[in-house]
Design a protein around this motif. Structure first.
Motif, PDB file in Angstrom:
ATOM      1  N   ARG A   9      12.006  27.188  -4.088  1.00  0.00           N
ATOM      2  CA  ARG A   9      11.377  26.168  -4.920  1.00  0.00           C
ATOM      3  C   ARG A   9      11.955  24.816  -4.542  1.00  0.00           C
ATOM      4  O   ARG A   9      13.169  24.638  -4.506  1.00  0.00           O
ATOM      5  N   VAL A  10      11.080  23.871  -4.253  1.00  0.00           N
ATOM      6  CA  VAL A  10      11.487  22.522  -3.866  1.00  0.00           C
ATOM      7  C   VAL A  10      10.957  21.538  -4.900  1.00  0.00           C
ATOM      8  O   VAL A  10       9.750  21.503  -5.176  1.00  0.00           O
ATOM      9  N   VAL A  11      11.852  20.750  -5.471  1.00  0.00           N
ATOM     10  CA  VAL A  11      11.461  19.683  -6.391  1.00  0.00           C
ATOM     11  C   VAL A  11      11.891  18.361  -5.766  1.00  0.00           C
ATOM     12  O   VAL A  11      13.077  18.133  -5.517  1.00  0.00           O
ATOM     13  N   HIS A  12      10.920  17.516  -5.481  1.00  0.00           N
ATOM     14  CA  HIS A  12      11.158  16.243  -4.797  1.00  0.00           C
ATOM     15  C   HIS A  12      10.645  15.124  -5.698  1.00  0.00           C
ATOM     16  O   HIS A  12       9.440  15.014  -5.944  1.00  0.00           O
ATOM     17  N   THR A  13      11.567  14.305  -6.197  1.00  0.00           N
ATOM     18  CA  THR A  13      11.194  13.221  -7.109  1.00  0.00           C
ATOM     19  C   THR A  13      11.611  11.882  -6.515  1.00  0.00           C
ATOM     20  O   THR A  13      12.775  11.694  -6.140  1.00  0.00           O
ATOM     21  N   THR A  14      10.644  10.967  -6.417  1.00  0.00           N
ATOM     22  CA  THR A  14      10.895   9.620  -5.918  1.00  0.00           C
ATOM     23  C   THR A  14      10.590   8.629  -7.033  1.00  0.00           C
ATOM     24  O   THR A  14       9.518   8.680  -7.641  1.00  0.00           O
ATOM     25  N   ARG A  15      11.547   7.739  -7.292  1.00  0.00           N
ATOM     26  CA  ARG A  15      11.383   6.740  -8.350  1.00  0.00           C
ATOM     27  C   ARG A  15      11.483   5.342  -7.748  1.00  0.00           C
ATOM     28  O   ARG A  15      12.419   5.033  -7.024  1.00  0.00           O
ATOM     29  N   TYR A  16      10.495   4.516  -8.096  1.00  0.00           N
ATOM     30  CA  TYR A  16      10.477   3.126  -7.670  1.00  0.00           C
ATOM     31  C   TYR A  16      10.561   2.234  -8.900  1.00  0.00           C
ATOM     32  O   TYR A  16       9.912   2.494  -9.919  1.00  0.00           O
ATOM     33  N   THR A  17      11.327   1.165  -8.807  1.00  0.00           N
ATOM     34  CA  THR A  17      11.338   0.124  -9.840  1.00  0.00           C
ATOM     35  C   THR A  17      11.154  -1.222  -9.154  1.00  0.00           C
ATOM     36  O   THR A  17      11.556  -1.405  -7.987  1.00  0.00           O
ATOM     37  N   TYR A  18      10.549  -2.185  -9.891  1.00  0.00           N
ATOM     38  CA  TYR A  18      10.213  -3.482  -9.319  1.00  0.00           C
ATOM     39  C   TYR A  18      10.685  -4.598 -10.238  1.00  0.00           C
ATOM     40  O   TYR A  18      10.749  -4.426 -11.462  1.00  0.00           O
ATOM     41  N   ASP A  19      11.009  -5.738  -9.634  1.00  0.00           N
ATOM     42  CA  ASP A  19      11.536  -6.855 -10.420  1.00  0.00           C
ATOM     43  C   ASP A  19      10.443  -7.674 -11.097  1.00  0.00           C
ATOM     44  O   ASP A  19      10.738  -8.585 -11.866  1.00  0.00           O
ATOM     45  N   ARG A  20       9.179  -7.334 -10.821  1.00  0.00           N
ATOM     46  CA  ARG A  20       8.050  -7.989 -11.484  1.00  0.00           C
ATOM     47  C   ARG A  20       6.864  -7.018 -11.468  1.00  0.00           C
ATOM     48  O   ARG A  20       6.848  -6.069 -10.663  1.00  0.00           O
ATOM     49  N   PRO A  21       5.894  -7.183 -12.335  1.00  0.00           N
ATOM     50  CA  PRO A  21       4.760  -6.255 -12.371  1.00  0.00           C
ATOM     51  C   PRO A  21       3.992  -6.249 -11.048  1.00  0.00           C
ATOM     52  O   PRO A  21       3.688  -7.302 -10.483  1.00  0.00           O
ATOM     53  N   VAL A  22       3.708  -5.053 -10.571  1.00  0.00           N
ATOM     54  CA  VAL A  22       2.886  -4.882  -9.370  1.00  0.00           C
ATOM     55  C   VAL A  22       1.435  -4.782  -9.816  1.00  0.00           C
ATOM     56  O   VAL A  22       1.080  -3.910 -10.620  1.00  0.00           O
ATOM     57  N   GLU A  23       0.598  -5.670  -9.309  1.00  0.00           N
ATOM     58  CA  GLU A  23      -0.798  -5.727  -9.750  1.00  0.00           C
ATOM     59  C   GLU A  23      -1.640  -4.612  -9.140  1.00  0.00           C
ATOM     60  O   GLU A  23      -2.541  -4.079  -9.789  1.00  0.00           O
ATOM     61  N   ARG A  24      -1.352  -4.271  -7.884  1.00  0.00           N
ATOM     62  CA  ARG A  24      -2.153  -3.249  -7.197  1.00  0.00           C
ATOM     63  C   ARG A  24      -1.333  -2.671  -6.054  1.00  0.00           C
ATOM     64  O   ARG A  24      -0.570  -3.384  -5.395  1.00  0.00           O
ATOM     65  N   SER A  25      -1.492  -1.371  -5.810  1.00  0.00           N
ATOM     66  CA  SER A  25      -0.811  -0.734  -4.691  1.00  0.00           C
ATOM     67  C   SER A  25      -1.609   0.478  -4.228  1.00  0.00           C
ATOM     68  O   SER A  25      -2.353   1.091  -4.994  1.00  0.00           O
ATOM     69  N   VAL A  26      -1.436   0.813  -2.951  1.00  0.00           N
ATOM     70  CA  VAL A  26      -2.098   1.971  -2.339  1.00  0.00           C
ATOM     71  C   VAL A  26      -1.011   2.832  -1.716  1.00  0.00           C
ATOM     72  O   VAL A  26      -0.098   2.326  -1.049  1.00  0.00           O
ATOM     73  N   HIS A  27      -1.108   4.164  -1.903  1.00  0.00           N
ATOM     74  CA  HIS A  27      -0.027   5.066  -1.494  1.00  0.00           C
ATOM     75  C   HIS A  27      -0.559   6.263  -0.711  1.00  0.00           C
ATOM     76  O   HIS A  27      -1.688   6.721  -0.937  1.00  0.00           O
ATOM     77  N   THR A  78       6.912   6.787 -10.655  1.00  0.00           N
ATOM     78  CA  THR A  78       7.596   8.052 -10.384  1.00  0.00           C
ATOM     79  C   THR A  78       6.610   9.032  -9.765  1.00  0.00           C
ATOM     80  O   THR A  78       5.521   9.241 -10.301  1.00  0.00           O
ATOM     81  N   ILE A  79       7.004   9.614  -8.645  1.00  0.00           N
ATOM     82  CA  ILE A  79       6.190  10.612  -7.948  1.00  0.00           C
ATOM     83  C   ILE A  79       7.031  11.879  -7.831  1.00  0.00           C
ATOM     84  O   ILE A  79       8.117  11.855  -7.244  1.00  0.00           O
ATOM     85  N   SER A  80       6.547  12.973  -8.392  1.00  0.00           N
ATOM     86  CA  SER A  80       7.318  14.216  -8.377  1.00  0.00           C
ATOM     87  C   SER A  80       6.448  15.369  -7.865  1.00  0.00           C
ATOM     88  O   SER A  80       5.331  15.571  -8.351  1.00  0.00           O
TER      89      SER A  80
END
Length: 292
Positions: A9-27, A78-80
C-alpha cells in the motif's frame, strides 16, 4: 518455479501552500501505479482539496495521467493518492541465464531503431564531457569481455558502491557528468548517469519513477519514504528490465512502478502551472507498507 508475490500500500500526499490566493492553475499527475503482468493495481483513490473535476488519460509513454484545473482562488492545495498494488516476479535474474546472451555491439532491426530512438539519445553535453563518460562506460565493457549483462551488472553495482547518496547535494540542473565528477547525488542523479552511459553504448534506456519498499528487517535502502527513481534498459531477446543503481539491485518485489519516460520530466509525480505570481511551499509525505 513458484511465482513470488507481494502486496504493498502506497500513500503519497503532496501539500502546497501559497503566500497569496492563486486565481487559476492547471495540474498533471503521475500517481496511479502501472498495471501489467508484473504489477496489478488492486485499488487506487485520488483525493484533491480543493475539489476539482479530473480527466484521466494514457500518455504516449503508456503512463496513467490525471489532469485537472482549479478556477476558484485558493491558498492551499493537497493531493493525496492511496494505492494498493500486487507485485509478481519469479526471479529477477532469470533472464540473465538464458542461452541467448547478447554482446556488444548491439544490432537492431529497422523497426526497432524507430521505436527505441527516443531512448537512445544521450543528454546533450559538451563533447569533452560526453567523451569522458563514453570512455568510462567502455571501461566496463572491456573489463567484462563485451558481455552485455555482465557489463550492466557491473555498472549497477559500481554506482551503488562508489557513489555516495547525499540528499540535497544536487538539483534538477545537475548533469550526469556533474555526478560522475562529484561521485555523489540522489536516486534521480544515479538513474540519469546510468541512462547516459547506457545510451552512449547504444542501449535503449528509460527513466522510471515510483516507490521502493524498505520494510524488510535489516534492509536499509535509499529512496524510501519518498518517490524513487531507477532505470529500465531494453535487452535484446528479453525486453525492458529494471536496474536500481541507488541500491545496487535489480528491481523485483520492492519496486512499485508509476511512470516511464525519456527523463524525469516525462514521469514527474506532480506538475502544474500557476496563473498567479505566488510563492509556493511544497511538502511531500510517502509511506509504503506491506499488506497481508
Amino acid at each position: 518455479m513458484t511465482q513470488a508475490t507481494r502486496k504493498l500500500r502506497v500513500v503519497h500526499t503532496t501539500r502546497y501552500t501559497y503566500d497569496r490566493p492563486v486565481e487559476r492553475s492547471v495540474h498533471k499527475l503521475h500517481l496511479c501505479p502501472m498495471y501489467d503482468w508484473h504489477q496489478r493495481v488492486l485499488s487506487h483513490t485520488l483525493t484533491i482539496d480543493p475539489q476539482a473535476p479530473t480527466v484521466a488519460l494514457e500518455d504516449v509513454f503508456g503512463n496513467w495521467v490525471t489532469r485537472f484545473e482549479i478556477t476558484a482562488p485558493y491558498t492551499a492545495l493537497t493531493i493525496s493518492a492511496d494505492s494498493v498494488v500486487e507485485l509478481l516476479d519469479a526471479d529477477p535474474f532469470a533472464f540473465a541465464t538464458r542461452k541467448i546472451r547478447p554482446a556488444f555491439p548491439l544490432v537492431w532491426t529497422p523497426w526497432e531503431q524507430v521505436m527505441i530512438a527516443p531512448y537512445r539519445r544521450p543528454v546533450e553535453l559538451p563533447d569533452t564531457q560526453a567523451q569522458e563518460l563514453f570512455d568510462y562506460a567502455m571501461s566496463f565493457v572491456e573489463k567484462n569481455g563485451a558481455d552485455l549483462m555482465e557489463t550492466l551488472f557491473a555498472i549497477n553495482l559500481t554506482l551503488f558502491r562508489d557513489y555516495r547518496y547525499v540528499p540535497g547535494s544536487t538539483n534538477l540542473s545537475t548533469t550526469p557528468h556533474d555526478v560522475f565528477v562529484s561521485r555523489r547525488g540522489v536516486c534521480q542523479d544515479f538513474a540519469n548517469l546510468f541512462i547516459c552511459m547506457a545510451r552512449l553504448l547504444g542501449i535503449p534506456a528509460r527513466y522510471v519513477c515510483g516507490y521502493v519498499y524498505t520494510g524488510n528487517a535489516g534492509t536499509n535502502r535509499a529512496g524510501s519514504d519518498a518517490t524513487h527513481a531507477w532505470v529500465q534498459l531494453y535487452i535484446p531477446n528479453t525486453g525492458w528490465k529494471g536496474f536500481d543503481p541507488t541500491n545496487g539491485v535489480l528491481t523485483s518485489l520492492d519496486h512499485v512502478r508509476v511512470g516511464y519516460g525519456r527523463n524525469y520530466m516525462d514521469a514527474t509525480p506532480t506538475a502544474g502551472t500557476l496563473y498567479t505570481p505566488a510563492a509556493e511551499t511544497m511538502t511531500v509525505d510517502v509511506t509504503v507498507a506491506e499488506v497481508k
